[in-house]
Design a protein around this motif. Structure first.
Motif, PDB file in Angstrom:
ATOM      1  N   ALA B  10       0.845  -1.200   0.000  1.00  0.00           N
ATOM      2  CA  ALA B  10       0.000   0.000   0.000  1.00  0.00           C
ATOM      3  C   ALA B  10       0.878   1.247   0.000  1.00  0.00           C
ATOM      4  CB  ALA B  10      -0.929  -0.008   1.201  1.00  0.00           C
ATOM      5  N   ARG B  11       1.900   1.199   0.818  1.00  0.00           N
ATOM      6  CA  ARG B  11       2.792   2.347   0.932  1.00  0.00           C
ATOM      7  C   ARG B  11       3.491   2.632  -0.411  1.00  0.00           C
ATOM      8  NH1 ARG B  11       4.830   5.619   5.132  1.00  0.00           N
ATOM      9  NH2 ARG B  11       2.958   5.015   6.233  1.00  0.00           N
ATOM     10  N   GLU B  12       3.911   1.563  -1.039  1.00  0.00           N
ATOM     11  CA  GLU B  12       4.582   1.739  -2.326  1.00  0.00           C
ATOM     12  C   GLU B  12       3.646   2.332  -3.380  1.00  0.00           C
ATOM     13  OE1 GLU B  12       6.238  -2.069  -3.279  1.00  0.00           O
ATOM     14  OE2 GLU B  12       7.869  -1.820  -1.819  1.00  0.00           O
ATOM     15  N   LYS B  13       2.430   1.823  -3.369  1.00  0.00           N
ATOM     16  CA  LYS B  13       1.430   2.359  -4.317  1.00  0.00           C
ATOM     17  C   LYS B  13       1.180   3.833  -4.030  1.00  0.00           C
ATOM     18  CE  LYS B  13      -1.503  -1.631  -5.420  1.00  0.00           C
ATOM     19  NZ  LYS B  13      -2.823  -2.211  -5.144  1.00  0.00           N
ATOM     20  N   ALA B  14       1.076   4.153  -2.763  1.00  0.00           N
ATOM     21  CA  ALA B  14       0.834   5.540  -2.373  1.00  0.00           C
ATOM     22  C   ALA B  14       1.977   6.436  -2.833  1.00  0.00           C
ATOM     23  CB  ALA B  14       0.630   5.635  -0.868  1.00  0.00           C
ATOM     24  N   GLU B  15       3.188   5.963  -2.641  1.00  0.00           N
ATOM     25  CA  GLU B  15       4.367   6.744  -3.073  1.00  0.00           C
ATOM     26  C   GLU B  15       4.256   7.086  -4.559  1.00  0.00           C
ATOM     27  OE1 GLU B  15       6.730   8.086  -1.496  1.00  0.00           O
ATOM     28  OE2 GLU B  15       6.910   7.087   0.451  1.00  0.00           O
ATOM     29  N   LYS B  16       3.831   6.076  -5.322  1.00  0.00           N
ATOM     30  CA  LYS B  16       3.736   6.288  -6.774  1.00  0.00           C
ATOM     31  C   LYS B  16       2.613   7.255  -7.149  1.00  0.00           C
ATOM     32  CE  LYS B  16       5.752   1.948  -8.296  1.00  0.00           C
ATOM     33  NZ  LYS B  16       5.378   0.550  -8.451  1.00  0.00           N
ATOM     34  N   ALA B  17       1.578   7.309  -6.299  1.00  0.00           N
ATOM     35  CA  ALA B  17       0.401   8.143  -6.625  1.00  0.00           C
ATOM     36  C   ALA B  17       0.499   9.543  -6.017  1.00  0.00           C
ATOM     37  CB  ALA B  17      -0.862   7.443  -6.149  1.00  0.00           C
ATOM     38  N   ARG B  18       1.631   9.833  -5.418  1.00  0.00           N
ATOM     39  CA  ARG B  18       1.837  11.115  -4.713  1.00  0.00           C
ATOM     40  C   ARG B  18       1.421  12.341  -5.504  1.00  0.00           C
ATOM     41  NH1 ARG B  18       6.486  10.642  -0.481  1.00  0.00           N
ATOM     42  NH2 ARG B  18       5.750  12.482   0.598  1.00  0.00           N
ATOM     43  N   GLU B  19       1.729  12.322  -6.780  1.00  0.00           N
ATOM     44  CA  GLU B  19       1.472  13.497  -7.612  1.00  0.00           C
ATOM     45  C   GLU B  19       0.248  13.312  -8.505  1.00  0.00           C
ATOM     46  OE1 GLU B  19       3.550  16.182  -7.464  1.00  0.00           O
ATOM     47  OE2 GLU B  19       4.714  15.146  -5.911  1.00  0.00           O
ATOM     48  N   LYS B 120      -3.818  11.676  -5.486  1.00  0.00           N
ATOM     49  CA  LYS B 120      -2.845  12.196  -4.524  1.00  0.00           C
ATOM     50  C   LYS B 120      -3.418  12.312  -3.108  1.00  0.00           C
ATOM     51  CE  LYS B 120      -2.058  16.742  -5.518  1.00  0.00           C
ATOM     52  NZ  LYS B 120      -1.933  17.898  -6.462  1.00  0.00           N
ATOM     53  N   PHE B 121      -4.731  12.400  -3.022  1.00  0.00           N
ATOM     54  CA  PHE B 121      -5.350  12.553  -1.693  1.00  0.00           C
ATOM     55  C   PHE B 121      -5.379  11.226  -0.932  1.00  0.00           C
ATOM     56  CE2 PHE B 121      -7.229  15.681  -4.610  1.00  0.00           C
ATOM     57  CZ  PHE B 121      -6.688  16.822  -4.047  1.00  0.00           C
ATOM     58  N   THR B 122      -5.734  10.154  -1.635  1.00  0.00           N
ATOM     59  CA  THR B 122      -5.677   8.846  -0.970  1.00  0.00           C
ATOM     60  C   THR B 122      -4.217   8.539  -0.620  1.00  0.00           C
ATOM     61  OG1 THR B 122      -5.596   7.763  -3.138  1.00  0.00           O
ATOM     62  CG2 THR B 122      -7.751   7.914  -2.092  1.00  0.00           C
ATOM     63  N   ALA B 123      -3.323   8.900  -1.523  1.00  0.00           N
ATOM     64  CA  ALA B 123      -1.900   8.648  -1.268  1.00  0.00           C
ATOM     65  C   ALA B 123      -1.447   9.405  -0.017  1.00  0.00           C
ATOM     66  CB  ALA B 123      -1.074   9.075  -2.481  1.00  0.00           C
ATOM     67  N   GLN B 124      -1.851  10.664   0.064  1.00  0.00           N
ATOM     68  CA  GLN B 124      -1.445  11.455   1.234  1.00  0.00           C
ATOM     69  C   GLN B 124      -2.015  10.868   2.532  1.00  0.00           C
ATOM     70  OE1 GLN B 124      -0.219  15.273   1.478  1.00  0.00           O
ATOM     71  NE2 GLN B 124      -1.790  16.034   2.884  1.00  0.00           N
ATOM     72  N   ALA B 125      -3.244  10.348   2.460  1.00  0.00           N
ATOM     73  CA  ALA B 125      -3.841   9.761   3.668  1.00  0.00           C
ATOM     74  C   ALA B 125      -3.061   8.523   4.103  1.00  0.00           C
ATOM     75  CB  ALA B 125      -5.306   9.399   3.407  1.00  0.00           C
ATOM     76  N   GLN B 155      -6.505  24.425  13.422  1.00  0.00           N
ATOM     77  CA  GLN B 155      -5.226  25.103  13.168  1.00  0.00           C
ATOM     78  C   GLN B 155      -5.158  25.630  11.743  1.00  0.00           C
ATOM     79  OE1 GLN B 155      -1.691  23.008  14.660  1.00  0.00           O
ATOM     80  NE2 GLN B 155      -0.608  23.681  12.816  1.00  0.00           N
ATOM     81  N   HIS B 156      -4.768  26.872  11.633  1.00  0.00           N
ATOM     82  CA  HIS B 156      -4.718  27.524  10.331  1.00  0.00           C
ATOM     83  C   HIS B 156      -3.721  26.828   9.400  1.00  0.00           C
ATOM     84  CE1 HIS B 156      -5.352  30.877   7.627  1.00  0.00           C
ATOM     85  NE2 HIS B 156      -4.050  30.882   7.417  1.00  0.00           N
ATOM     86  N   GLY B 157      -4.154  26.570   8.173  1.00  0.00           N
ATOM     87  CA  GLY B 157      -3.245  26.047   7.153  1.00  0.00           C
ATOM     88  C   GLY B 157      -2.908  24.572   7.271  1.00  0.00           C
ATOM     89  N   LEU B 158      -3.637  23.864   8.109  1.00  0.00           N
ATOM     90  CA  LEU B 158      -3.317  22.456   8.366  1.00  0.00           C
ATOM     91  C   LEU B 158      -3.992  21.524   7.355  1.00  0.00           C
ATOM     92  CD1 LEU B 158      -1.847  20.649  10.507  1.00  0.00           C
ATOM     93  CD2 LEU B 158      -4.100  20.352  11.573  1.00  0.00           C
ATOM     94  N   ALA B 159      -3.300  20.408   7.078  1.00  0.00           N
ATOM     95  CA  ALA B 159      -3.924  19.326   6.318  1.00  0.00           C
ATOM     96  C   ALA B 159      -4.285  18.220   7.309  1.00  0.00           C
ATOM     97  CB  ALA B 159      -2.968  18.783   5.276  1.00  0.00           C
ATOM     98  N   GLN B 160      -5.542  17.884   7.344  1.00  0.00           N
ATOM     99  CA  GLN B 160      -5.998  16.793   8.223  1.00  0.00           C
ATOM    100  C   GLN B 160      -6.224  15.591   7.306  1.00  0.00           C
ATOM    101  OE1 GLN B 160      -9.988  17.197   9.946  1.00  0.00           O
ATOM    102  NE2 GLN B 160      -9.127  16.837  11.978  1.00  0.00           N
ATOM    103  N   ASN B 161      -5.513  14.515   7.572  1.00  0.00           N
ATOM    104  CA  ASN B 161      -5.613  13.347   6.691  1.00  0.00           C
ATOM    105  C   ASN B 161      -6.129  12.160   7.483  1.00  0.00           C
ATOM    106  OD1 ASN B 161      -4.015  15.034   4.902  1.00  0.00           O
ATOM    107  ND2 ASN B 161      -2.249  14.340   6.068  1.00  0.00           N
ATOM    108  N   VAL B 162      -7.413  12.002   7.530  1.00  0.00           N
ATOM    109  CA  VAL B 162      -7.961  10.935   8.376  1.00  0.00           C
ATOM    110  C   VAL B 162      -8.364   9.735   7.523  1.00  0.00           C
ATOM    111  CG1 VAL B 162      -8.794  12.592  10.074  1.00  0.00           C
ATOM    112  CG2 VAL B 162     -10.336  11.794   8.293  1.00  0.00           C
ATOM    113  N   HIS B 163      -8.358   8.592   8.168  1.00  0.00           N
ATOM    114  CA  HIS B 163      -8.802   7.366   7.498  1.00  0.00           C
ATOM    115  C   HIS B 163      -9.770   6.665   8.450  1.00  0.00           C
ATOM    116  CE1 HIS B 163      -7.584   3.779   4.723  1.00  0.00           C
ATOM    117  NE2 HIS B 163      -8.818   3.656   5.139  1.00  0.00           N
TER     118      HIS B 163
END
Lengths: 243, 411
Positions: B10-19, B120-125, B155-163
């Motif tokens: 999963a991590r590897e796939k996410a790395e590839k989907a980063r962009e 990229k959003f699923t990847a970031q999560a 918090q201002h400017g934060l990315a919240q990445n929940v699963h």
């Protein structure tokens, strides 16, 4: 109570009603006969003040006040109510809410239930206004709203159209209540009733009648006599009759 | 989180989907948002949270002053779980990070209903997950009260990445209210929310989500739902407040016979808001059914209301409905319904209507004595109040309240 003077009404630029004059006294019911397309509905809508029905000449006086330029809600507030022949479906708005609005917004659940019972509409209170209603339900819904609104002057546009025999007597009863027909004296409510077939007159008594033809009043007289004549000669008979 | 539970693949796939840009919605620069958040303390008693926070949460249906109204609560502020508790035997409520440690078998559910490399959003999560809730009803357990969850951004400017992971085991019944909100300030932020739902054989899951974002927020939920034989999934989504950009397209798959899925969405887009919201249902098992209903109002914003039904086997039945009201000179609603029948014998239909309020309806109500404004308000209120079959009364009340709260601002 209502005076209509030389009224001319157009719909989308076309003149439908021409120079009509009549009046309805306090406690009186006037019936308006006429074939389809004679201008009956146009006349009623103009009295109610619906913007699509534009008065180009003449005036409407209600309780001594010229209401010709008054918006529809102001007329309703003054005491004019209408039974629409083909009311629109209002998706999302429940019967209960519209009845409450007719009661002036008072949140009285008991009164709403009581009125709904009279109209045999209890099950329909939680349905959307006119959505999927049968012909009889449409009329009972209109009358339920009018009973909640309790107007002094009622405009009734073909209350007997599309209503079966079971429903028509209930419709008649409700109209009689609106028009205070149980009172012999001191009746204060008045009505203008449109009918094409005259069926409703088996249930509701009217005091005077007019026949509307080609957008004008063709004749005036006793409701029973005129109805008998229409029944035997049809509106074609009226057309050849001397004005 | 322990590396054992994290799948390397999963991590590897996410790395590839980063962009990898998402196929729908504006692209978002993830680097513009911070990944580091200040810690917020855990609260045993959620009624002791600041009044302002509680009020904001309450507006999304999250009740903190009366524990008896809920069968469980999960609260997350930024990257911190500030409260998490199940209030009924047979129900579980915790952070997904904790759950993955506690239940190694959960890895079979992780990224199964949503693809990790979807964009990229699923990847970031996957790469920067910051909690999210795990809610589960054990077999046969019926939740008495709804379970509530709130994901809050302060918090201002934060990315919240929940699963999030929700499992209704065989024969169970769950009602969940999720509120997502931002602190009542003019703040920017990004919320990425992965939600995977599993509705097992004969289970029923009602999921009501109320979003109260802020005018500068970017929101990218990614949801997948898998419904087994005889299972029922009912989703109600309400978003009546401004948000800069929101794009989501939850996808439900009916994989078991006679599964049922309903999506109801109520959207209001004020000026400056872009919402691209759809619901997709894949009917992959005999006898499965679905109904997707969207109501959209624009008071100046842009709404794209999508819907997509796929009939893969027969018999299946699906209906898609979208009604849109344009209440302003500006603003637009674009309804895009799609029906895809892949075999003979599928029964799919749709209806869509977009326009202004019919003058005839306004005049009708005015003839009953309502002013023009009152008549419009009554019609809009009616338009927004969704009648949802099978919705518990508490949830119905929450929905009604959300609609009433927004009504004043709307008109």
């Amino acid at each position: 109570m209502l005076e209509v003077e030389d009224l001319t009404v157009e719909v989308e630029g076309k003149e439908i009603v021409h120079d009509i004059s009549f009046n309805v006294d306090i406690g009186e019911t006037l019936v308006l006969f006429g074939p389809n397309g004679s201008g009956k509905t146009t006349l009623l809508m103009a009295i109610m003040g619906l913007p699509r029905y534009r008065v180009t000449r003449g005036r409407i006086v209600f309780k001594g006040q010229d209401i010709t330029q008054l918006p529809v809600d102001e007329r309703a507030k003054m005491g004019i109510g209408i039974l629409f022949q083909r009311p629109p479906v209002v998706r999302g708005v429940k019967m209960r809410e519209i009845v409450r609005a007719c009661l002036g917004g008072r949140e009285d659940g008991a009164v709403i239930e009581q009125l709904a019972q009279k109209a045999n509409m209890v099950e329909i209170l939680d349905r959307e206004v006119n959505y999927g209603f049968s012909g009889g339900e449409v009329k009972r819904s209109e009358l339920l709203q009018l009973m909640a609104q309790s107007p002094e002057f009622v405009l009734l546009d073909e209350p007997d159209s599309g209503v079966d025999l079971v429903n028509i007597s209930l419709v008649g009863e409700m109209i009689n209540e609106l028009l205070q027909k149980d009172r012999l004296r001191s009746r204060t409510n008045s009505g203008l009733l449109i009918t094409h077939t005259g069926h409703i007159l088996d249930y509701v008594d009217a005091d005077r009648a007019c026949v509307l033809l080609y957008g004008g009043i063709w004749c005036r007289g006793n409701p029973r006599e005129i109805l008998v004549s229409i029944k035997s000669h049809g509106y074609e008979g009226c057309a050849v009759c001397q004005k | 989180m322990s590396e054992i539970t994290r799948s390397k693949a999963a991590r590897e796939k996410a790395e590839k989907a980063r962009e990898k840009a998402a196929p729908l919605g504006d692209d978002i620069d993830l680097d513009a948002y911070s990944q580091v958040a200040e810690e917020h303390p855990y609260q045993d008693d959620p009624s002791r949270l600041p009044l302002e926070t509680k009020q904001r949460m309450l507006e999304t249906g999250v009740v903190l002053d009366d524990a008896s109204q809920r069968s469980g609560t999960f609260l997350q502020v930024d990257h911190s779980v500030v409260h998490s508790k199940a209030g009924q035997d047979g129900l579980e409520v915790m952070s997904t990070v904790t759950a993955l440690e506690e239940y190694p078998w959960l890895k079979d559910y992780w990224w199964r209903a949503v693809a990790v490399d979807a964009d990229k959003f699923t990847a970031q999560a996957e790469l920067h997950q910051t909690h999210g809730y795990f809610i589960r009803a054990l077999p046969g357990v019926k939740a008495i009260q709804p379970i509530q969850a709130c994901l809050y951004l302060s918090q201002h400017g934060l990315a919240q990445n929940v699963h999030n992971l929700i499992i209704a085991e065989e024969g169970s019944e769950l009602h969940i209210i999720t509120g997502c909100a931002t602190a009542p300030i003019e703040q920017e932020g990004l919320h990425i929310g992965i939600s995977e739902f599993y509705v097992k054989k004969g289970a029923k899951l009602t999921f009501t989500m109320i979003h109260n974002w802020a005018p500068k927020m970017a929101v990218r939920p990614r949801s997948g739902i898998i419904v087994e034989e005889g299972g029922v999934f009912l989703s109600n989504y309400i978003c009546l407040k401004p948000v800069r950009t929101l794009q989501m397209y939850p996808t439900a798959q009916c994989v078991g016979e006679n599964a049922l899925v309903r999506f109801n969405s109520v959207l209001v887009a004020p000026p400056g808001t872009i919402m691209d919201v759809g619901s997709r249902v894949i009917l992959a098992a005999r006898g499965s059914r679905t109904e997707v209903v969207a109501r959209a109002i624009t008071t100046g914003g842009t709404i794209i209301a999508r819907g997509h039904l796929v009939g893969q086997v027969a018999p299946v039945k699906g209906h898609l409905e979208c009604r849109g009201l344009i209440l302003s000179e500006k603003g637009s609603i674009h309804a895009i319904p799609e029906l895809e029948g892949l075999v003979e014998g599928v029964d799919l239909s749709h209806e869509a209507a977009v326009g202004k309020i019919a003058e005839e309806e306004i005049e009708y109500l005015m003839a009953r004595g309502l002013s023009r404004d009152q008549a419009i308000a009554a019609i809009v209120r009616g338009f927004l109040s969704v009648d949802i079959e099978g919705l518990p009364p508490q949830l119905e009340a929450e929905l009604q309240r959300a609609v009433e709260l927004s009504e004043k601002e709307l008109l």
